[in-house]
Design an enzyme around this catalytic site. Structure first.
Site: not given
Length: 337
Positions: A13, A16, A20-21, A36, A130
């Site tokens: 998906i 970052g 990772t997702v 995640k 954020d």
């Protein structure tokens, strides 16, 4: 890596700097999930690992359907932690924005819906820190609290979130510069829920115009903003339909914390009122705007909802003269007889 725990991985998906997702599937519960996983280059950092786990615990504790819910936690054979969340199938607001700005009224409905989601988070005593389009997911819903749309906003990625009671003691400048409140950039610990209110305003402005109100590539850019500056006026976009929007967004995006709305739900009320006003007063302006590309699944779904509302208004306006002429003709026919 095709399997994590009991979850079959299907596709990536997003990724970052820290994690990772993956989209996965839980055969036992027969549902899609999001998994995640901490990035392997950070696995040995105890502070990063703890922040990753703290995010999972925080998301698990928040009892709101406005926040992605965590329901499992585990560890890979190499020692990296992972956690499993609800899969939100509607994509993100970043995907919506990749196709350009929205119809002004629709953008305000989305902004109000985001403000409601942030208010729900604040009620749990948590500051997100954020809020960006990439961290705002769209969940299909038949009961959205705004504008008759088909999706509602769900908050994700609470990696920087903190309890409100802890926020005043934080001294590290974190966040995404173009959506970051100035007090976050200073890193002096002097911020609270109003930092999230600022971010709601920045996202809403971006939905209306296609760009953040104050484009910043670094924290230095955030700190160098003139404290007396306001976001560029929306008058070129809305003309005489501007109403109080410039004033509302200037207050939302004020440099000084004390000049902003104290509560996200107060901002939501104003955005909803302006969205309704635009829909009533400016259907022609709304109909002339291009929303999203029809070539994207998420964009098409959101755009169709907007077009459907405009189409209903348009047909109503077109049908009034026709109905009037038909009534006049009927009256003439009856009188003539």
């Amino acid at each position: 890596m095709d399997v994590i725990g009991r979850y079959r991985l299907q596709s990536k998906i997003g990724a970052g700097a820290f994690a990772t997702v993956w989209r996965g599937y839980d055969d036992d519960l027969d549902v899609d999930v999001a998994v995640k996983v901490l990035a392997d280059n950070w696995a040995s950092r105890a502070d990063v690992r703890e922040r990753f786990l703290s995010e999972a615990r925080l998301m698990r504790r928040i009892a709101s359907d406005r926040v992605v819910r965590v329901f499992d936690l585990g560890q890979l054979p190499d020692g990296r932690p992972y956690f499993v969340m609800d899969y939100v199938s509607g994509g993100s607001l970043a995907e919506v924005l990749s196709h350009g700005s929205l119809d002004p009224a629709d953008a305000l409905w989305w902004g109000a819906d985001l403000a409601r989601a942030v208010a729900a988070l604040h009620e749990e005593g948590v500051v997100h820190r954020d809020i960006t389009p990439a961290n705002l997911l769209l969940r299909p819903s038949q009961a959205v609290e705004s504008g008759g749309g088909t999706h509602r906003i769900v908050l994700a990625d609470l990696g920087l979130a903190k309890r409100a009671a802890e926020a005043s003691g934080l001294t590290q400048a974190v966040g995404t510069p173009s959506y970051m409140a100035p007090e976050q950039g200073r890193g002096d610990g002097g911020f609270d829920e109003r930092a999230d209110v600022y971010a709601v305003g920045a996202v809403t402005y971006a939905l209306m115009t296609g760009r953040p109100p104050f484009v910043a590539s670094s924290i230095t850019d955030v700190l160098q903003r003139d404290p007396d500056s306001n976001p560029p006026s929306l008058r070129p976009l809305l003309h005489d339909s501007i109403g109080q929007l410039d004033e509302i967004l200037a207050r939302t995006l004020a440099y000084r914390v004390g000049d902003r709305w104290n509560r996200a739900d107060s901002l939501a009320d104003r955005l909803e009122a302006e969205a309704y006003r635009l829909e009533q007063e400016a259907p022609v302006l709304a109909a002339q705007r291009t929303t999203l590309s029809d070539h994207d699944e998420v964009g098409t779904t959101v755009a169709q909802a907007a077009r459907a509302r405009r189409s209903r208004r348009g047909w109503l306006l077109l049908s009034l003269p026709i109905l009037f002429l038909a009534a006049a003709a009927g009256s003439w026919f009856l009188i003539g007889r």
